[in-house]
Design a protein around this motif. Structure first.
Motif, PDB file in Angstrom:
ATOM      1  N   VAL A  67      -6.924   0.767   0.547  1.00  0.00           N
ATOM      2  CA  VAL A  67      -6.978   2.215   0.392  1.00  0.00           C
ATOM      3  C   VAL A  67      -8.396   2.637   0.757  1.00  0.00           C
ATOM      4  O   VAL A  67      -9.353   2.284   0.064  1.00  0.00           O
ATOM      5  N   VAL A  95      -2.228   7.671   4.833  1.00  0.00           N
ATOM      6  CA  VAL A  95      -1.650   6.321   4.869  1.00  0.00           C
ATOM      7  C   VAL A  95      -2.589   5.323   4.187  1.00  0.00           C
ATOM      8  O   VAL A  95      -3.795   5.558   4.049  1.00  0.00           O
ATOM      9  N   VAL A  96      -2.002   4.219   3.757  1.00  0.00           N
ATOM     10  CA  VAL A  96      -2.752   3.049   3.307  1.00  0.00           C
ATOM     11  C   VAL A  96      -2.325   1.873   4.185  1.00  0.00           C
ATOM     12  O   VAL A  96      -1.254   1.902   4.810  1.00  0.00           O
ATOM     13  N   ALA A 143      -6.434   7.495  -5.740  1.00  0.00           N
ATOM     14  CA  ALA A 143      -5.192   7.114  -5.059  1.00  0.00           C
ATOM     15  C   ALA A 143      -4.870   5.649  -5.286  1.00  0.00           C
ATOM     16  O   ALA A 143      -3.696   5.275  -5.513  1.00  0.00           O
ATOM     17  N   LEU A 179      -1.606   4.147  -7.221  1.00  0.00           N
ATOM     18  CA  LEU A 179      -0.741   3.155  -6.573  1.00  0.00           C
ATOM     19  C   LEU A 179      -0.608   1.915  -7.447  1.00  0.00           C
ATOM     20  O   LEU A 179       0.495   1.356  -7.598  1.00  0.00           O
ATOM     21  N   ASP A 203       0.708   0.381   8.564  1.00  0.00           N
ATOM     22  CA  ASP A 203       0.321   1.607   7.869  1.00  0.00           C
ATOM     23  C   ASP A 203       1.518   2.141   7.087  1.00  0.00           C
ATOM     24  O   ASP A 203       2.624   2.258   7.632  1.00  0.00           O
ATOM     25  N   LEU A 215      -6.894   7.040   4.255  1.00  0.00           N
ATOM     26  CA  LEU A 215      -6.258   7.921   3.279  1.00  0.00           C
ATOM     27  C   LEU A 215      -6.298   9.376   3.746  1.00  0.00           C
ATOM     28  O   LEU A 215      -5.389  10.158   3.433  1.00  0.00           O
ATOM     29  N   ALA A 237       4.400   5.031  -1.270  1.00  0.00           N
ATOM     30  CA  ALA A 237       3.879   3.701  -0.942  1.00  0.00           C
ATOM     31  C   ALA A 237       4.292   2.657  -1.972  1.00  0.00           C
ATOM     32  O   ALA A 237       4.584   1.502  -1.627  1.00  0.00           O
ATOM     33  N   VAL A 243       1.093   7.187   2.052  1.00  0.00           N
ATOM     34  CA  VAL A 243       0.689   7.074   0.656  1.00  0.00           C
ATOM     35  C   VAL A 243       1.762   7.645  -0.268  1.00  0.00           C
ATOM     36  O   VAL A 243       1.971   7.134  -1.369  1.00  0.00           O
ATOM     37  N   ASP A 244       2.450   8.673   0.172  1.00  0.00           N
ATOM     38  CA  ASP A 244       3.575   9.194  -0.608  1.00  0.00           C
ATOM     39  C   ASP A 244       4.731   8.201  -0.514  1.00  0.00           C
ATOM     40  O   ASP A 244       5.229   7.921   0.576  1.00  0.00           O
TER      41      ASP A 244
END
Length: 583
Positions: free
Chosen positions: A545, A553-554, A502, A506, A566, A549, A572, A569-570
């Motif tokens: 990260v 969230v990251v 991930a 990113l 926060d 996760l 981000a 992740v989608d």
């Protein structure tokens, strides 16, 4: 992308033993620079990235005002600096060397001579002007006491630029263009800075201003008014003085027996025991300090006496800045022995003209002021010694150490003292170098016109250290985004492959959006170590990260404020890129 698993970087947990100031400690600990010798440093990949960002901003603003970049050798033949007089003016500061044929050279501390000669060789008509040229080049100065890491080194990088005009009005316009460019440069780099009046020193010229970054580690002392916008280097500062008065307003000079009073304190105590009808303080006495000066190339030292109010000390650095390139220092017993009529502890200005010793006074010693000073006899002082009646100085020079609370010469409000790091300096050189090297242009009337020059410098390596001084915190460096080696520092924590996948996705997504990425992809390194490195390295935005996760969230963290958010992740990469563009 900067991947910490392969980046040539080793961070340190302890401060280097020779480090005195925060920038020195942190730049070494964070792996930006490494010491080679006193005042000499190697730049590692992260340090070089920051340095390149500073250079980029400088180049962009210089190009924006129409200045054109050139590049000169650092090695210069002796005869060029001899022609300008600076082979001797610079004294021990120059690195001097000889080649295998014994021809003598120097490592350039600055390049006025070469710029002047270059333009002389290429341009000859008024149609060629105005002109501005600049370079970003390594300079060399044999500092007696290199200190503070890259703040005061023996080898350093500067941007120096020079303007060439055919009139004073043209020079004023070029000076303003450079001054404005400097304001944009230091604003873009993220500095808190002050523009202060300065002295030109060995550079020569008239108008001179410094750009200083206030910092506790600064070697420059400057003053700023608490009311108006006046600010000046202490070497150039003017403070308010009493108004002049009529010398005839005072009673005749009176010689007093004052045995065993070689100091101001003992003199004041004696005066107040003599029932002279008033109370005396050190401010009522005139202290005459014997110095010695030597002009470049002069065969011997000459005496100089400086008069200041007795409650003030003489600031030798301030004097030296105004007298450059003449050397000045405290006179020793061997110097005083050359003039036996000077009686140590009882020196008065009354006989200095007869002795043909140059006498300067601080502007606080105003015309018509009366003083208690030496009578030039052991054990005796004179009262009511009046400037303009009993002595006439050869001139005035700002000599006293400046104090907090001294009054502004412009508005009369108190001045306050601060410390700063010199970032840049702008000079109106005038025709000094053009006259020396015969730089002229054929005017519209067919007659030669002497070209007038300006000189403008930015300390590029010093800017890196100065930013570190101004922006660090207790955890490490906190770079402004304009100079940081990356925009975002992605920290992958834990052992789960999904975390690293991930984080890598990113990182690639951010790079595709024009974001500069540093990615801590090291495996087997604890989260605590990674977090400490992220704080030490100082990239302005940190993305973690890790365990969150699993919740999709990251964590987005601001390095300076420690504000944490926060971020899903989608998407981000879009959110973080937008946040960086908006910061």
């Amino acid at each position: 992308m900067l991947r910490l698993s392969t980046l040539f970087l080793r961070t340190l947990r302890d401060d280097p033993a020779d480090a005195e100031v925060p920038s020195h400690k942190l730049l070494v600990r964070a792996g930006y620079v490494r010491r080679v010798a006193p005042g000499m440093y190697s730049w590692l990949p992260l340090g070089l990235a920051v340095l390149a960002n500073v250079e980029r901003v400088v180049r962009e603003e210089m190009n924006a005002i129409g200045s054109q970049e050139v590049h000169f050798p650092a090695l210069i033949p002796r005869e060029i600096f001899e022609a300008s007089g600076r082979w001797s003016d610079y004294g021990d500061t120059l690195f001097r060397l000889a080649d295998r044929r014994e021809a003598q050279y120097l490592l350039a501390p600055t390049h006025e001579e070469l710029f002047t000669l270059l333009v002389k060789g290429e341009y000859s008509s008024y149609k060629d002007y105005p002109l501005s040229l600049y370079q970003i080049q390594t300079k060399y100065r044999d500092e007696a006491r290199p200190r503070a890491g890259i703040l005061r080194g023996r080898e350093f990088i500067m941007k120096d630029s020079y303007s060439f005009d055919l009139s004073d009005e043209g020079l004023a316009a070029s000076y303003k263009a450079h001054r404005d460019a400097y304001e944009r440069i230091f604003t873009r780099l993220g500095f808190d800075y002050r523009i202060v009046f300065a002295v030109s020193g060995a550079m020569g010229g008239s108008a001179s201003e410094e750009f200083l970054a206030p910092a506790a580690a600064g070697e420059d002392t400057f003053v700023q008014c608490t009311n108006c916008d006046y600010a000046a280097n202490t070497e150039a500062v003017e403070i308010a003085a009493p108004l002049p008065s009529d010398p005839a307003d005072h009673p005749p000079q009176q010689v007093l027996d004052t045995p065993d009073t070689p100091t101001i304190d003992t003199l004041v105590a004696k005066l107040n025991s003599m029932d002279l009808g008033r109370v005396f303080t050190g401010a009522d006495t005139l202290k005459n300090v014997v110095l010695r000066t030597k002009a470049p190339g002069a065969p011997k030292w000459e005496l100089l006496v400086v008069g200041v109010p007795g409650d003030r000390e003489v600031d030798l650095k301030r004097l030296g800045g105004q007298l450059e390139p003449v050397e000045v220092e405290q006179a020793g017993p061997e110097d005083l022995a050359t003039e036996p009529r000077i009686v140590k502890g009882y020196i008065g200005p009354q006989i200095l003209a007869d002795l043909k010793i140059r006498y300067l006074v601080d502007p606080l010693v105003v015309e018509g002021s009366a003083w208690v000073t030496g009578a030039n006899e052991a054990g005796r002082h004179a009262a009511f010694v009046v400037r303009g009646r009993d002595f006439v100085p050869d001139g005035e020079i700002g000599a006293v150490e400046i104090r907090d609370g001294d009054r502004c010469a412009r508005c009369g409000s108190p001045l306050e003292i601060a410390r700063g790091i010199e970032l840049g300096h702008v000079f109106q050189l005038g025709t000094k170098y053009a006259e020396t090297f015969g730089l002229t242009a054929l005017g519209q009337d067919g007659k030669p016109v002497i070209v007038t020059m300006g000189s403008y410098g930015v300390g590029v390596t010093r800017a890196v250290a100065a930013l570190a001084e101004q922006t660090h915190d207790e955890k490490g460096l906190c770079w402004p985004r304009a100079v940081a080696p990356a925009d975002v520092h992605i920290v992958a924590t834990g052992k789960d492959d999904a975390v690293f996948e991930a984080a890598a996705t990113l990182a690639v997504g951010l790079e595709a959006r024009g974001v500069r990425v540093m990615y801590d992809d090291r495996r087997g390194v604890s989260p605590g170590v990674k977090f400490k490195d992220a704080e030490l390295l100082g990239v302005p935005t940190i993305v973690i990260v890790g365990k969150n996760l699993a919740d999709g969230v990251v964590e987005l963290r601001d390095r300076r404020t420690d504000e944490r958010t926060d971020v899903p992740v989608d998407g981000a990469a879009d959110v973080i890129a937008a946040a960086i563009r908006g910061s």
